[in-house]
Structure formats: C-alpha cells, structure tokens
Design an enzyme around this catalytic site. Structure first.
Site, PDB file in Angstrom:
ATOM      1  N   ASN A  42      19.088  45.482  60.966  1.00  0.00           N
ATOM      2  CA  ASN A  42      19.143  46.448  61.149  1.00  0.00           C
ATOM      3  C   ASN A  42      20.404  47.654  60.723  1.00  0.00           C
ATOM      4  O   ASN A  42      21.209  47.192  59.560  1.00  0.00           O
ATOM      5  CB  ASN A  42      19.623  46.455  62.516  1.00  0.00           C
ATOM      6  CG  ASN A  42      20.411  45.851  63.297  1.00  0.00           C
ATOM      7  OD1 ASN A  42      21.283  44.949  62.223  1.00  0.00           O
ATOM      8  ND2 ASN A  42      21.020  46.537  63.861  1.00  0.00           N
ATOM      9  N   GLU A  44      21.750  51.544  61.250  1.00  0.00           N
ATOM     10  CA  GLU A  44      22.122  52.521  61.580  1.00  0.00           C
ATOM     11  C   GLU A  44      21.554  53.722  61.101  1.00  0.00           C
ATOM     12  O   GLU A  44      22.681  53.785  59.773  1.00  0.00           O
ATOM     13  CB  GLU A  44      22.960  51.931  62.905  1.00  0.00           C
ATOM     14  CG  GLU A  44      22.336  50.689  63.688  1.00  0.00           C
ATOM     15  CD  GLU A  44      23.926  50.711  64.511  1.00  0.00           C
ATOM     16  OE1 GLU A  44      24.636  50.856  64.642  1.00  0.00           O
ATOM     17  OE2 GLU A  44      22.806  50.094  65.687  1.00  0.00           O
ATOM     18  N   ASN A  45      21.940  54.515  61.935  1.00  0.00           N
ATOM     19  CA  ASN A  45      22.424  55.915  61.414  1.00  0.00           C
ATOM     20  C   ASN A  45      22.533  56.900  62.811  1.00  0.00           C
ATOM     21  O   ASN A  45      22.545  56.655  63.362  1.00  0.00           O
ATOM     22  CB  ASN A  45      20.562  56.789  61.014  1.00  0.00           C
ATOM     23  CG  ASN A  45      20.576  57.627  59.892  1.00  0.00           C
ATOM     24  OD1 ASN A  45      21.217  58.914  60.256  1.00  0.00           O
ATOM     25  ND2 ASN A  45      20.571  57.650  58.877  1.00  0.00           N
ATOM     26  N   TYR A  48      20.284  59.471  65.174  1.00  0.00           N
ATOM     27  CA  TYR A  48      20.225  57.700  65.780  1.00  0.00           C
ATOM     28  C   TYR A  48      18.625  57.258  65.777  1.00  0.00           C
ATOM     29  O   TYR A  48      18.434  55.848  65.173  1.00  0.00           O
ATOM     30  CB  TYR A  48      20.224  57.548  67.416  1.00  0.00           C
ATOM     31  CG  TYR A  48      21.882  57.245  67.731  1.00  0.00           C
ATOM     32  CD1 TYR A  48      22.978  57.324  66.591  1.00  0.00           C
ATOM     33  CD2 TYR A  48      22.091  57.478  68.804  1.00  0.00           C
ATOM     34  CE1 TYR A  48      23.829  57.273  67.182  1.00  0.00           C
ATOM     35  CE2 TYR A  48      23.479  57.192  69.367  1.00  0.00           C
ATOM     36  CZ  TYR A  48      24.807  57.580  68.389  1.00  0.00           C
ATOM     37  OH  TYR A  48      25.466  57.428  68.166  1.00  0.00           O
ATOM     38  N   CYS A  53      15.209  48.678  62.742  1.00  0.00           N
ATOM     39  CA  CYS A  53      15.231  47.139  62.941  1.00  0.00           C
ATOM     40  C   CYS A  53      15.878  46.856  62.440  1.00  0.00           C
ATOM     41  O   CYS A  53      14.507  46.786  61.389  1.00  0.00           O
ATOM     42  CB  CYS A  53      14.302  47.217  64.530  1.00  0.00           C
ATOM     43  SG  CYS A  53      14.329  47.918  65.311  1.00  0.00           S
ATOM     44  N   GLU A  55      13.588  43.754  62.231  1.00  0.00           N
ATOM     45  CA  GLU A  55      12.192  43.264  62.532  1.00  0.00           C
ATOM     46  C   GLU A  55      11.733  44.484  61.138  1.00  0.00           C
ATOM     47  O   GLU A  55      10.441  43.533  60.391  1.00  0.00           O
ATOM     48  CB  GLU A  55      11.791  42.912  63.499  1.00  0.00           C
ATOM     49  CG  GLU A  55      12.182  42.254  64.441  1.00  0.00           C
ATOM     50  CD  GLU A  55      13.409  42.639  65.355  1.00  0.00           C
ATOM     51  OE1 GLU A  55      13.946  43.575  64.766  1.00  0.00           O
ATOM     52  OE2 GLU A  55      13.325  42.791  66.994  1.00  0.00           O
ATOM     53  N   CYS A  87      12.154  44.985  69.773  1.00  0.00           N
ATOM     54  CA  CYS A  87      11.655  46.858  70.761  1.00  0.00           C
ATOM     55  C   CYS A  87      10.280  46.260  71.290  1.00  0.00           C
ATOM     56  O   CYS A  87       9.842  46.697  70.115  1.00  0.00           O
ATOM     57  CB  CYS A  87      12.753  47.626  70.259  1.00  0.00           C
ATOM     58  SG  CYS A  87      11.903  48.549  68.289  1.00  0.00           S
ATOM     59  N   CYS A  90       8.674  47.346  66.857  1.00  0.00           N
ATOM     60  CA  CYS A  90       8.453  46.449  66.227  1.00  0.00           C
ATOM     61  C   CYS A  90       7.574  45.202  66.377  1.00  0.00           C
ATOM     62  O   CYS A  90       7.045  44.807  66.030  1.00  0.00           O
ATOM     63  CB  CYS A  90       9.593  45.767  65.457  1.00  0.00           C
ATOM     64  SG  CYS A  90      11.217  45.896  65.108  1.00  0.00           S
TER      65      CYS A  90
HETATM   66 ZN   LIG Z   1      12.667  47.136  66.917  1.00  0.00          ZN
END
Ligand SMILES: [Zn+2]
Length: 128
Positions: A42, A44-45, A48, A53, A55, A87, A90
């Site tokens: 993953n 992040e930024n 958000y 992710c 996956e 999630c 994904c």
């Molecule tokens: Zn995901």
C-alpha cells in the site's frame, strides 16, 4: 510458491509499504494464470483518496507486465491483530482479472482461504 510461501512473501513486501498516516502496512502477492508472481504494497497519500491499496498495486504490476488473468491473491497486514480483508474496490479489481482464490493473512502468519465469489458475489463485469 505454495500458499504459505505466498503469505510469507506478502508479509515481506508489507515492510515496504508507505503508510505514514494509518500505520497499517499491507503487502500483496498475486499469481497470474501463467504462474508469474507480482508484488505490491500500500502507498498512502496526504490526499487520502489518492492512496493505493497493496492488492491494487500488485494487480496493476501484474497487468503492467502483461497478465490478463490472475489465479490467486495473497494479502497480509503486518500491523493488525486480525485478518486484513481486501476493500470493496480491490475485490472489484479482482473480478476484472478472474481471480479464483484469495488468501487473507492472519496475525500468526497463517491465512484464511476464500473464493472470490465469497468475498464479492455478483461483482460487476461487462458481458463477455
Ligand atoms: Zn483495497
């Protein structure tokens, strides 16, 4: 790679996650239909919604290398005290590439195996 090795590899790639905001490091390893193995973590930024992710990163890596069908996704979070399930976004990405099995890592290094249909019944797909 057998299933335990896939989960171990997912835990290894999770170390490379860029997760300064959540502290929730996730790694994913996908096996394409030809047996090729692709990895993602993953990312992040500060904004958000721009977060990717693990996956999704692994699936994008597979597709970028020419894969058009994926057999197995192994995903593991190394910072959670319970399994970190994919999630909804994904899961839908997995539908696109026909994923058959999803291995979800558990905190003890084991995993729970699911079919994609269990995780996303009736996923969206254009008619073939
Ligand atoms: Zn995901």
């Amino acid at each position: 790679m057998d299933d335990r090795e896939l989960i171990a590899a997912a835990r290894e790639v999770a170390v490379n996650a860029y997760a300064p905001y959540s502290g929730f490091r996730v790694g994913a390893v996908v096996v394409d239909a030809g047996g090729g193995v692709h990895r993602g973590a993953n990312v992040e930024n500060s904004a958000y919604p721009s977060t990717v992710c693990a996956e999704a990163a692994a699936i994008a890596a597979a597709a970028s290398e020419g894969a058009r069908a994926i057999d197995t996704v192994a995903v593991a979070c190394i910072d959670a005290d319970e399994p970190g399930y994919p999630c909804g976004n994904c899961r839908q990405m997995m539908v696109e590439f026909g994923v058959r099995r999803v291995l979800v890592g558990t905190p003890d290094g084991g995993y729970v195996e699911h079919t994609l249909d269990e995780l996303i019944p009736h996923g969206f797909k254009f008619a073939d």
